[in-house]
Design a protein around this motif. Structure first.
Motif, PDB file in Angstrom:
ATOM      1  N   SER A 143      41.038  22.003  34.250  1.00 14.10           N
ATOM      2  CA  SER A 143      42.030  23.073  34.349  1.00 14.10           C
ATOM      3  C   SER A 143      43.433  22.514  34.166  1.00 14.10           C
ATOM      4  CB  SER A 143      41.925  23.766  35.710  1.00 14.10           C
ATOM      5  OG  SER A 143      43.057  24.578  35.948  1.00 14.10           O
ATOM      6  N   GLU A 214      34.883  25.125  41.843  1.00 17.89           N
ATOM      7  CA  GLU A 214      34.425  24.676  40.536  1.00 17.89           C
ATOM      8  C   GLU A 214      33.215  25.469  40.062  1.00 17.89           C
ATOM      9  OE1 GLU A 214      34.056  20.496  39.875  1.00 17.89           O
ATOM     10  OE2 GLU A 214      35.370  19.954  41.561  1.00 17.89           O
ATOM     11  N   VAL A 215      32.899  25.275  38.790  1.00 18.55           N
ATOM     12  CA  VAL A 215      31.649  25.742  38.206  1.00 18.55           C
ATOM     13  C   VAL A 215      30.844  24.515  37.798  1.00 18.55           C
ATOM     14  CG1 VAL A 215      30.632  26.872  36.171  1.00 18.55           C
ATOM     15  CG2 VAL A 215      32.454  28.004  37.464  1.00 18.55           C
ATOM     16  N   PHE A 332      38.177  31.674  35.712  1.00 19.43           N
ATOM     17  CA  PHE A 332      37.580  30.573  34.949  1.00 19.43           C
ATOM     18  C   PHE A 332      37.858  30.672  33.451  1.00 19.43           C
ATOM     19  CE2 PHE A 332      33.759  28.301  33.228  1.00 19.43           C
ATOM     20  CZ  PHE A 332      34.036  27.063  33.777  1.00 19.43           C
ATOM     21  N   SER A 333      38.244  31.849  32.973  1.00 18.26           N
ATOM     22  CA  SER A 333      38.407  32.057  31.536  1.00 18.26           C
ATOM     23  C   SER A 333      39.532  31.224  30.934  1.00 18.26           C
ATOM     24  CB  SER A 333      38.666  33.538  31.243  1.00 18.26           C
ATOM     25  OG  SER A 333      39.816  33.990  31.942  1.00 18.26           O
ATOM     26  N   MET A 335      40.216  28.002  31.473  1.00 22.59           N
ATOM     27  CA  MET A 335      40.017  26.553  31.491  1.00 22.59           C
ATOM     28  C   MET A 335      40.330  25.948  30.126  1.00 22.59           C
ATOM     29  SD  MET A 335      39.137  25.857  34.607  1.00 22.59           S
ATOM     30  CE  MET A 335      38.181  24.343  34.750  1.00 22.59           C
ATOM     31  N   SER A 361      33.220  21.391  36.535  1.00 23.18           N
ATOM     32  CA  SER A 361      34.408  21.693  35.735  1.00 23.18           C
ATOM     33  C   SER A 361      35.670  21.056  36.277  1.00 23.18           C
ATOM     34  CB  SER A 361      34.611  23.204  35.692  1.00 23.18           C
ATOM     35  OG  SER A 361      34.878  23.708  36.997  1.00 23.18           O
ATOM     36  N   ILE A 364      39.340  24.860  39.539  1.00 18.26           N
ATOM     37  CA  ILE A 364      39.760  25.975  38.680  1.00 18.26           C
ATOM     38  C   ILE A 364      41.006  26.598  39.291  1.00 18.26           C
ATOM     39  CG2 ILE A 364      39.067  28.189  37.694  1.00 18.26           C
ATOM     40  CD1 ILE A 364      36.112  27.171  38.498  1.00 18.26           C
TER      41      ILE A 364
END
Length: 429
Positions: A143, A214-215, A332-333, A335, A361, A364
């Motif tokens: 991010s 996070e993802v 999240f879009s 990132m 990830s 975020i």
């Protein structure tokens, strides 16, 4: 929809225990368009230590996928009648799609109902376990907003981003053995810490314990050592996504991180959701990456028409609560680095993938104050503490409970809910 009341109780609602669990309201976030995978055991004996089985969430129930496959004479018994998801993960993309089609039919086609219904268990009657055997764990820093916030905090007289940040997905290799399932208590870690004004380090429990929203990406198909995985092969290797909280002891991390990076400040616990959402359930949520301001080397370059036709970003709407209070909603879009780029970079040196690899990830964060994914950002390193009903918080206190939840756009206006991930902080042992 739920069936009508029977003649003997026509004037009263149908009791909940008599509703058909397959009669879900249209657009239910855990409906047939979702079908995430997990691992469960029955808790009738109160222990939750019984035989583990692959489960699929259907509404507020868990379908014993292996038992249903056996009863229906399905060829997928070999990957579903297992105590973990690893066999399914290793089976590959064609099998993933075929199994998903079969499961969708089992829970939607009326002819299957009588066979399937006995294998549906209320969520309240099961214990959920770590859904797969974690092989390796890598955590990224993808991010731009998060990286810039930390740069402004700790390097106010420099550019927020380090020179390499927009050229490659920065990451570190974590500890797979301390990845735990949602609901597992997190013991406050101990270690060395040293504030800038302290003459020497001290040892003790962390006093700056933090979250990282996070993802996680779950790898299914392995790769051969020495053979990089290109951007175009992302969907051949990654099975699905989960929410991930990479708990961080900021004081331990700050003292140890130079010159080699995170170690004890990160390795004590990483929590993931009990449900893995397959990529096929997130088709409607796919988005392209943000505009790149720096040209990328070919192995990371996703600017071509192929990438535009097969984007690897996802529109996930995440909510973070602390003791039941919403403290952030990171998107999240936005990132900067996608899951495909992280995978390509992770393997470009020839490092191999293994079934059950997990990569995160990184935190975020969005552009707004209420979109920051860690307490170090939300409270600006403790200088602007949160004012909660149970007191102020710069960082986490013992007894605090953190929950990450998320949803994504699904087909025909429905929502796809990801399994939440929750953890409670308990005192150092």
């Amino acid at each position: 929809m739920a069936p009508a009341a029977t003649s003997e109780s026509a004037s009263e609602p149908t009791p909940l225990d008599r509703l058909d669990p397959l009669d879900l309201p249209e657009g239910h976030p855990f409906g047939p368009h979702n079908l995430p995978y997990g691992v469960f055991s029955l808790t009738e004996d109160g222990s939750g230590d019984g035989e583990r089985s692959v489960g699929v969430r259907v509404g507020d129930h868990v379908l014993d996928a292996g038992a249903a496959a056996a009863a229906l004479g399905s060829p997928y018994v070999s990957v579903l009648a297992r105590p973990s998801l690893n066999s399914l993960l290793a089976a590959g993309r064609t099998t993933w799609s075929d199994v998903r089609r079969a499961l969708t039919a089992w829970v939607t086609v009326p002819a299957h109902r009588e066979v399937v219904r006995p294998f549906l268990h209320p969520l309240s009657s099961v214990t959920l376990h770590l859904p797969f055997e974690v092989a390796d764990y890598v955590d990224f820093y993808a991010s731009e907003n998060h990286a810039s916030n930390l740069g402004r905090l700790f390097r106010p007289d420099e550019e927020p981003l380090k020179p390499n940040w927009k050229h490659l997905p920065v990451g570190y290799h974590g500890r797979s053995g301390t990845v735990v399932v949602s609901g597992t208590d997190v013991v406050r870690p101990s270690g060395q810490r040293k504030a800038p004004a302290d003459p020497a380090p001290v040892f003790g429990p962390s006093v700056r314990l933090d979250i990282e929203t996070e993802v996680g990406y779950v790898v299914g198909v392995p790769s051969r050592q020495g053979t990089p995985v290109p951007l175009s092969s992302y969907r051949d290797h990654v099975f699905g996504l989960c929410l991930l909280n990479d708990w961080s002891a900021r004081d331990i991390q700050n003292w140890e991180t130079v010159p080699l990076g995170p170690h004890l400040g990160k390795s004590f616990a990483t929590s993931i959701s009990a449900w893995i959402t397959p990529l096929d359930a997130l088709e409607a949520a796919r988005v392209g990456p943000p505009e790149r301001s720096v040209p990328l080397l070919p192995y990371l370059d996703d600017s071509g028409p192929e990438a535009a036709a097969d984007p690897a970003g996802y529109d996930l709407r995440i909510t973070v609560t602390l003791n039941g209070q919403v403290i952030s909603e990171p998107p999240f879009s936005g990132m900067y680095w996608t899951g495909a780029q992280m995978l390509a970079h992770m393997t470009v040196n020839g490092a191999s993938l293994r079934t059950g690899d997990l990569y995160g990830s990184g935190t975020i964060s969005g552009t707004e104050d209420n979109e920051r994914g860690s307490l170090i950002e939300i409270t600006w390193n403790g200088q602007q503490p949160l004012d909660l009903p149970d007191g102020k918080r710069g960082f986490l206190e013992d007894g605090d409970v953190v929950t990450l939840s998320a949803w994504a756009p699904g087909p025909d206006g429905a929502r796809v809910h990801l399994g939440e991930v929750t953890g409670r902080i308990v005192p150092t042992t």
